[in-house]
Design an enzyme around this catalytic site. Structure first.
Site, mmCIF file in Angstrom:
data_model
loop_
_atom_site.group_PDB
_atom_site.id
_atom_site.type_symbol
_atom_site.label_atom_id
_atom_site.label_comp_id
_atom_site.label_asym_id
_atom_site.label_seq_id
_atom_site.Cartn_x
_atom_site.Cartn_y
_atom_site.Cartn_z
ATOM 1 N N SER A 335 0.837 -1.357 0.005
ATOM 2 C CA SER A 335 0.051 0.024 -0.053
ATOM 3 C C SER A 335 0.953 1.157 0.038
ATOM 4 C CB SER A 335 -1.052 -0.047 1.197
ATOM 5 O OG SER A 335 -0.108 0.215 2.403
ATOM 6 N N ASP A 336 0.104 2.427 -0.375
ATOM 7 C CA ASP A 336 0.949 3.631 -0.158
ATOM 8 C C ASP A 336 0.815 3.886 1.379
ATOM 9 O OD1 ASP A 336 2.700 5.941 -0.419
ATOM 10 O OD2 ASP A 336 1.602 6.397 -2.260
ATOM 11 N N TRP A 337 1.792 4.829 1.738
ATOM 12 C CA TRP A 337 1.816 5.415 3.235
ATOM 13 C C TRP A 337 0.572 5.664 3.628
ATOM 14 C CZ3 TRP A 337 6.631 6.687 5.795
ATOM 15 C CH2 TRP A 337 6.615 7.418 7.001
ATOM 16 N N GLY A 338 0.011 4.863 4.763
ATOM 17 C CA GLY A 338 -1.366 4.972 5.388
ATOM 18 C C GLY A 338 -2.614 4.823 4.524
ATOM 19 N N SER A 339 -2.391 4.454 3.219
ATOM 20 C CA SER A 339 -3.542 4.331 2.578
ATOM 21 C C SER A 339 -4.504 3.371 2.826
ATOM 22 C CB SER A 339 -3.358 4.233 0.948
ATOM 23 O OG SER A 339 -2.748 2.978 0.592
#
Length: 829
Positions: A335-339
């Site tokens: 995932s992207d950061w915190g997505s």
């Protein structure tokens, strides 16, 4: 510890392996329907007891249960056998907590490894850490993982090495302006070597989002607007980063991002929604990712944005369907950061626990910097909301990548950039700059100059010239244009310097008067303007595309002195600065050139290098043009070629032939500069554009040739570009598409025949049903120096409509990339 019969244990352990085998064979699909109305299915009634193995209850410090009783754990570094066998042996002895730990990524503190993170690593609760800027932190984390955790599974150490580590190369959009895949690959090799010296295993690059809107700050990280060029450069960067040999990664793992559609964010605003047609999704957005996957890219990252109502991090159709089922991608998805937890803010998940389940079941294998997987997946498995085979699938993918990079000797630490890397950065920066205008002011002749005015906020901005995502680049390594010019002209000419304004977005014009005085004393004014790195990159979107701050006034007043003025523009996006370019005598668009900006630009300004960069994006006349791109579809009412706007015309209304057409009233709808454009200090002429046959059929290869001649007085390199148009099809096709490109270097008067290969796969497309098709009909073809080339040659495909195999690459790089230079001897004129 619960007891279980031998039959139960056997069934429980074989079920995930059977599911995995069926999945790889295509008999089992995880690509479930999804959409705005998707509701997470309730768990099966008896799922918990059937899906949790006895090993899941073993404490992390206790030996796992083997198939024949309790046995000591076999550690990561001593497991023998082929790749699948090694992973099987590790999986069968891992606890559920250890498995989930492999799917978790955290960002440690930069100063020292905290006890909390160290304990989680020791317990096998973390699979990857970011490099926080301190090698000692990741070395300690890795030592604990290898020496103190039960299974000794190493961490993946990740970092955003986007366009350089210590040596910063031009931003990706600048590298795309080279149109040179080999050079991009070499830059990635150098970056990977520097990253490995810092104990980094994994980089979050290349970014292969196609972008048509210069307002979006992250256009700086893209390879531009064309799917073919973006895909070829993405594949080159993957090869350079990974340096694969015999199935192992010699460099660092690459990560193609952001899957998929992020570059079409609505309004050019970061993290915004993406609403996209099926045609654009399959014909524009997905092909570059497919080329990255075909090049061996080990990991992909999801997009922050929603795609047609579904967050990219929960998009089963794209992740499970397109990527893992159709493309048979064997790597893992992060995932992207915190997505993951951001899906709660999206309104797609009720809480972070549901967000974690949705992400994992959609195909996300590792959770970047959110608590969803670490806090909630174990309970979800025990409750039967997440099947164990999905956990095992994700863990297998992560472990496969770890085996790919394990056991390599470390690189010695760097105290400064290597000379070879700096030389390469200088070469890439010189080739990335695009000459947009030249009224004879360039190249400069040092012998004829007495005073040179160096003006502007980008003339001596060592940090800002590095561009966005230059996390480990050091301003003290940067050679600025001012520093290079002082060195280059020492003893030859006096260098006069004025900053002109404090920074590129300053509204204070108090320094402009001094700049005027400096310019008036000089033989030539070199005006370094544009955007600092602060104004581009993630969350650095703009509502306008004008030259920011007081810089337009600075340009006007310097030009008004009457001194020949050369604009050197450093920016992370195309700027709508037609007025300034029109007033200046020459304009060199340098993007953010990186560490060696000064020497590279000096080489170009003084003619030691001949400009050869070509635009990877279309330049708009104003922000109202966005999104603008060359490969647009036609309308039913296209504008006439001789269209002129109403505003400023002196007419009461548009002439009848201009009315009810696709245009603007107040501005020409044509670009300021077209895709593929770039001038040189020499000139090139194209002739004899000839297809090998007027007609061809499915299975045939069509050869198209052209003769390119250097008609100027100096050696130069030209990027030869081939474009084609499908005139009538079952879906509206673009007015032209790039189908091949080749860089050739020619001496004055030299001619060379350039050859391209085309076939049905290249001329096909995805139709409205999602099938790749090749349709009979007429195609126009042209070869030239930019996207405005005349499509004068015509060929006809004779065949019935043919559906192409779904697992073929969307664009075949072998067929498209090599525009082969004929072995015939060149001629001179």
């Amino acid at each position: 510890m619960r007891s279980a019969s031998a039959t139960q244990i056997f069934a429980q352990r074989c079920a995930p392996l059977l599911a995995w085998a069926l999945y790889c064979a295509g008999s089992l699909s995880f690509a479930q329907p999804t959409g705005p109305g998707y509701v997470e299915a309730a768990p099966a009634a008896a799922a918990p007891a059937a899906q949790v193995t006895p090993a899941a209850d073993v404490p992390s410090g206790e030996p796992a249960i083997g198939q024949r009783g309790q046995q000591p754990a076999i550690r990561f570094d001593v497991v023998a056998g082929d790749l699948d066998h090694r992973i099987d042996r590790l999986l069968e002895q891992m606890t559920l907590a250890e498995k989930i730990g492999q799917l978790v990524q955290v960002y440690p503190n930069n100063e020292a490894l905290s006890e909390e993170v160290a304990d989680r690593v020791r317990a096998g609760g973390i699979g990857s850490v970011f490099y926080p800027g301190n090698r000692a932190v990741v070395e300690e984390a890795q030592r604990i993982a290898v020496e103190e955790s039960r299974l000794g599974i190493p961490l993946l150490v990740a970092r955003d090495v986007v366009h350089g580590m210590r040596t910063i190369f031009p931003i990706p959009l600048g590298q795309a302006a080279t149109w040179d895949a080999e050079l991009v690959e070499r830059a990635a090799v150098a970056s990977a070597e520097e990253a490995r010296a810092e104990r980094i295993d994994w980089t979050f690059a290349p970014m292969v989002d196609v972008c048509r809107d210069a307002r979006w700050g992250r256009i700086a990280e893209t390879f531009g607007e064309d799917p073919l060029l973006a895909g070829e450069l993405a594949a080159a960067m993957v090869r350079g980063f990974q340096q694969e040999e015999d199935g192992r990664v010699g460099g660092v793992l690459a990560c193609a991002k952001h899957f998929v559609g992020y570059g079409f964010s609505e309004g050019g605003r970061d993290y915004n929604r993406v609403s996209v047609s099926h045609a654009d999704l399959h014909n524009v957005m997905l092909p570059p990712f497919r080329q990255a996957v075909d090049a061996g890219c080990r990991t992909l990252m999801t997009t922050f944005s929603e795609v047609n109502g579904v967050p990219g991090t929960a998009h089963r159709e794209l992740l499970r369907g397109v990527l893992k089922r159709d493309w048979r991608f064997q790597g893992f998805v992060v995932s992207d950061w915190g997505s993951v937890t951001e899906m709660v803010a999206h309104g797609f998940a009720a809480d972070e626990a549901q967000a974690g389940r949705l992400a994992l079941m959609a195909g996300v294998d590792m959770d970047m910097c959110s608590p969803a997987f670490a806090k909630h997946l174990e309970q979800a498995v025990r409750e039967g909301r997440v099947p164990m085979e999905r956990i095992d699938d994700a863990v297998r993918r992560v472990l496969r990548s770890k085996v790919d990079v394990a056991g390599r000797p470390p690189r010695p630490a760097l105290t400064a950039p290597r000379h070879s890397s700096l030389d390469l950065a200088r070469r890439v920066a010189a080739r990335s700059a695009v000459l947009l205008k030249n009224d004879g002011a360039l190249p400069l002749d040092a012998a004829s100059l007495k005073r040179v005015a160096v003006i502007g906020p980008m003339a001596d901005a060592p940090q800002q010239q590095l561009g966005c995502w230059s996390l480990d680049g050091k301003p003290e390594d940067s050679v600025t244009p001012l520093a290079d010019l002082r060195n280059r002209l020492d003893g030859l000419a006096e260098v006069l310097y004025s900053r002109g304004c404090e920074n590129t977005f300053s509204g204070d014009g108090s320094l402009i008067a001094e700049a005027e005085r400096v310019a008036a004393k000089a033989d030539v004014a070199l005006l370094f303007v544009g955007e600092g790195a602060t104004l581009s990159g993630e969350a650095r979107c703009r509502a306008t595309l004008d030259l920011p701050g007081v810089q337009p006034e600075l340009v006007d007043r310097v030009v008004a002195t009457g001194v020949p003025t050369v604009l050197v523009v450093m920016a992370g996006r195309p700027l709508a600065m037609g007025e300034q370019i029109e007033r200046a005598h020459a304009t060199l668009y340098a993007w953010h050139p990186g560490t060696m900006a000064g020497p590279a630009l000096g080489d170009l300004l003084f003619g030691e290098e001949c400009p050869s960069g070509k635009l990877p994006v279309t330049f708009p006349r104003s922000v109202g043009h966005t999104p603008i791109y060359y490969n647009h579809p036609n309308t039913g009412r296209p504008r006439p070629d001789d269209y002129r706007p109403l505003f400023g015309s002196g007419r009461a209304d548009l002439p009848e032939q201009f009315q009810y057409k696709s245009h603007y009233l107040d501005e020409a709808p044509t670009p300021l500069f077209p895709f593929g454009f770039g001038l040189s200090y020499t000139t090139f002429e194209y002739s004899a554009v000839e297809p090998s046959n007027a007609e061809f059929t499915v299975g045939d290869t069509l050869t198209v040739t052209a003769t390119v001649t250097n008609t100027g007085g100096v050696p130069g390199a030209e990027v030869v570009q081939l474009y084609a148009r499908d005139h009538v099809a079952g879906a509206v096709r673009p007015v032209r598409e790039l189908k091949g490109r080749r860089r050739v270097t020619l001496e004055p008067g030299e001619s060379r025949r350039v050859e391209f290969k085309l076939d049905c796969r290249i001329l096909g497309y995805f139709d409205s049903t999602g099938a790749r098709v090749c349709e009979p009909g007429e195609f126009s073809i042209g070869i030239g120096g930019d996207s405005t080339v005349d499509l004068a040659a015509t060929v006809r495909l004779l065949a019935k409509k043919t559906q192409l195999a779904p697992n073929l690459p969307a664009v075949n790089p072998t067929a498209v990339s090599p525009a082969l230079v004929s072995p015939a001897a060149p001629t001179r004129h």
